[in-house]
Structure formats: structure tokens, C-alpha cells
Design an enzyme around this catalytic site. Structure first.
Site, PDB file in Angstrom:
ATOM      1  N   SER A  13       7.397  27.741-124.772  1.00  0.00           N
ATOM      2  CA  SER A  13       8.659  27.495-124.074  1.00  0.00           C
ATOM      3  C   SER A  13       8.760  28.223-122.741  1.00  0.00           C
ATOM      4  O   SER A  13       9.640  27.934-121.930  1.00  0.00           O
ATOM      5  CB  SER A  13       9.847  27.900-124.957  1.00  0.00           C
ATOM      6  OG  SER A  13       9.815  29.292-125.221  1.00  0.00           O
ATOM      7  N   GLY A  14       7.873  29.173-122.476  1.00  0.00           N
ATOM      8  CA  GLY A  14       7.896  29.917-121.221  1.00  0.00           C
ATOM      9  C   GLY A  14       7.357  29.103-120.068  1.00  0.00           C
ATOM     10  O   GLY A  14       6.822  28.001-120.246  1.00  0.00           O
ATOM     11  N   ARG A  38      10.657  30.246-131.565  1.00  0.00           N
ATOM     12  CA  ARG A  38      11.965  30.507-132.170  1.00  0.00           C
ATOM     13  C   ARG A  38      12.877  29.290-132.139  1.00  0.00           C
ATOM     14  O   ARG A  38      13.883  29.239-132.835  1.00  0.00           O
ATOM     15  CB  ARG A  38      12.632  31.682-131.440  1.00  0.00           C
ATOM     16  CG  ARG A  38      11.972  33.010-131.736  1.00  0.00           C
ATOM     17  CD  ARG A  38      12.462  34.114-130.835  1.00  0.00           C
ATOM     18  NE  ARG A  38      11.963  33.957-129.468  1.00  0.00           N
ATOM     19  CZ  ARG A  38      12.077  34.867-128.519  1.00  0.00           C
ATOM     20  NH1 ARG A  38      12.697  36.005-128.798  1.00  0.00           N
ATOM     21  NH2 ARG A  38      11.599  34.672-127.314  1.00  0.00           N
ATOM     22  N   GLY A  80       5.492  36.747-124.604  1.00  0.00           N
ATOM     23  CA  GLY A  80       5.711  38.118-124.162  1.00  0.00           C
ATOM     24  C   GLY A  80       7.120  38.320-123.657  1.00  0.00           C
ATOM     25  O   GLY A  80       7.909  37.370-123.557  1.00  0.00           O
ATOM     26  N   TYR A 131       3.299  49.805-118.428  1.00  0.00           N
ATOM     27  CA  TYR A 131       3.133  48.355-118.570  1.00  0.00           C
ATOM     28  C   TYR A 131       1.657  47.976-118.611  1.00  0.00           C
ATOM     29  O   TYR A 131       1.215  47.255-119.519  1.00  0.00           O
ATOM     30  CB  TYR A 131       3.834  47.662-117.404  1.00  0.00           C
ATOM     31  CG  TYR A 131       3.636  46.166-117.355  1.00  0.00           C
ATOM     32  CD1 TYR A 131       4.367  45.322-118.185  1.00  0.00           C
ATOM     33  CD2 TYR A 131       2.730  45.587-116.463  1.00  0.00           C
ATOM     34  CE1 TYR A 131       4.193  43.942-118.137  1.00  0.00           C
ATOM     35  CE2 TYR A 131       2.551  44.220-116.412  1.00  0.00           C
ATOM     36  CZ  TYR A 131       3.284  43.398-117.250  1.00  0.00           C
ATOM     37  OH  TYR A 131       3.105  42.041-117.205  1.00  0.00           O
ATOM     38  N   LYS A 135      -0.774  46.559-121.710  1.00  0.00           N
ATOM     39  CA  LYS A 135      -1.564  45.333-121.578  1.00  0.00           C
ATOM     40  C   LYS A 135      -3.039  45.610-121.882  1.00  0.00           C
ATOM     41  O   LYS A 135      -3.726  44.789-122.498  1.00  0.00           O
ATOM     42  CB  LYS A 135      -1.415  44.756-120.170  1.00  0.00           C
ATOM     43  CG  LYS A 135      -0.041  44.195-119.846  1.00  0.00           C
ATOM     44  CD  LYS A 135       0.301  42.996-120.713  1.00  0.00           C
ATOM     45  CE  LYS A 135       1.596  42.341-120.283  1.00  0.00           C
ATOM     46  NZ  LYS A 135       1.989  41.213-121.174  1.00  0.00           N
TER      47      LYS A 135
END
Length: 234
Positions: A13-14, A38, A80, A131, A135
Site C-alpha cells: 500500500s506504500g 492491514r 516500514g 536510523y 537499517k
């Protein structure tokens, strides 16, 4: 199993995930495409040649999706936290790292042979940046799983046609295309990449990478994105 691809996606969906499956839709090599997420994605242009299945899952609970993984050989993870600055470090690690690694472990246990991850330029477990360190730890965890093929995508600024995350992203979307030409040579990986090109690159690798008898890991950055995006999808 037929010679065509049966591909699983987490994060469809991103922005990047959307561009990836749109590209996969145009390929004759895909027979089955499964979305885990989701909520259901409304699809209006599904090719007749592709069997699309969508499952609503709890990403923090592998038992909610493990039964959907068998008979797929390829998994694409573009899942993410969209805005890391909007969540606590603990929540970021829980979603972006722990959930992704649990997904990968479940994929491995269910016979997935090729795993593709959307990560970040500069990913390094020894980085001083929280961050980038996170990763890097994700990548290290994936390497340890010994997939037959592991494809790591490391974009810098992802250039989307619309602003999804407020004022800060708006500034970056405005400035990055202007300063990107300044990054050359060893710094070319810092150039911004069009989300459409990134999606095409991920799809191209999912469609064409051959499964090897010896575990193989490949890192893709800006130069590779540009080349892969030029190749016609078949």
C-alpha cells in the site's frame, strides 16, 4: 509449480510498493501475487493473467500470516515506518526492524528463496546514526538467514509526485532534484530517485534474478535503479 512467478508482497500500500505491483501487473511472468497488509487495496486494473489474493494480517504476529506463504518463491518487503521522527525509537525498532525480520524468518521457514528489501542508502550496523544503524542491523539479520538470493535496495531521497508526510518532506521534495546533480562519482548513490523508477527496479529484479545454489546477496543503489528502470518489462 509453473515456470511463472508467485510473488508475495508486504508493504504493497506504500508509495514504493504501489509502483512495484503496478509494474508487476504489466509482466507476463507473474501468475500469482499475494498482498499482506492491514487493509485491502482497491484494484481496478487487474490483468486477467494474474491471480491476486489479499490477506489482512497483524504484522507483529507471524502466526497471522505464516499459512499464506507456502508456494511462493519470492517475497518483496517495502514495509516500514513512513515517518521515523513521528514515533519513539522503541516503536520504530519494533515495526521497522523486529517485524521485518520476523517476516523474513517466517518467509525462510516457509520456503521463500528470493527476498527483496527496501532499505536505505548508508545502511550500516556500525553507523552513529540511529536510523542507519537500525537499517544496517536489518540487513545483517537478513544475511544471516541465508536466502538463496537476497536483494537489498538502498535509495536515498525517494521522489514522490505528492507530499505524503508534511512540511519537512515538502522541502526535501523541492530541493533534492535541484541538488542531486551535485552528487557524482562515489556520491551518486545520494541522488534522489523517482518512486516510479524505484518500483520498476524492484519489480525487474524480482522477475529476472535467477535462484542460485550458493547464497547470493546484491546491493542496488542509484546507478542500478536507473539502469533497471530502462529495461522493458516482459
Amino acid at each position: 509449480m509453473s515456470g511463472k512467478k508467485r510473488i508475495l508482497m508486504l508493504g504493497a500500500s506504500g508509495a514504493v510498493g504501489t509502483e512495484t505491483w503496478k509494474t508487476l501487473f504489466s509482466s507476463s511472468k507473474v501468475s500469482h501475487l499475494t498482498f499482506l497488509g492491514r487493509k485491502r487495496i482497491e484494484i481496478t486494473n487487474l490483468p486477467n493473467s494474474i491471480n491476486l489474493i489479499q490477506h489482512n494480517i497483524d504484522i507483529l504476529n507471524p502466526s497471522s500470516y505464516s499459512d499464506y506463504l507456502p508456494e511462493h518463491e519470492t517475497a518483496i518487503c517495502t514495509f516500514g515506518v513512513g515517518e521515523p521522527s513521528k514515533v519513539s525509537r522503541e516503536e520504530y525498532v519494533r515495526i521497522d526492524k523486529d517485524a521485518v525480520l520476523d517476516f523474513a524468518k517466517t518467509c525462510k521457514s516457509q520456503g521463500i528463496r528470493h527476498f527483496l528489501l527496501l532499505g536505505s542508502v548508508g545502511a550500516n550496523k556500525k553507523s552513529s546514526s540511529f536510523y542507519l544503524k537500525t537499517k544496517g542491523e536489518i540487513e545483517e539479520g537478513l544475511r544471516a538467514l541465508q536466502f538463496d538470493v537476497l536483494s537489498l535496495f538502498r535509495p536515498s531521497m525517494i521522489l514522490t509526485p505528492s507530499n505524503r508526510y508534511g512540511k519537512i518532506q515538502a522541502v526535501f521534495l523541492f530541493l533534492w532534484p535541484k541538488i542531486s546533480p551535485l552528487f557524482f562519482g562515489g556520491f551518486s548513490s545520494l541522488r534522489g530517485v523517482l518512486v516510479s523508477d524505484l518500483g520498476k527496479a524492484i519489480a525487474q529484479v524480482a522477475l529476472t534474478e535467477e535462484i542460485t545454489s550458493v547464497p547470493k546477496t546484491t546491493i542496488y543503489q542509484w546507478d542500478e535503479f536507473q539502469e533497471l528502470a530502462k529495461i522493458p518489462i516482459v
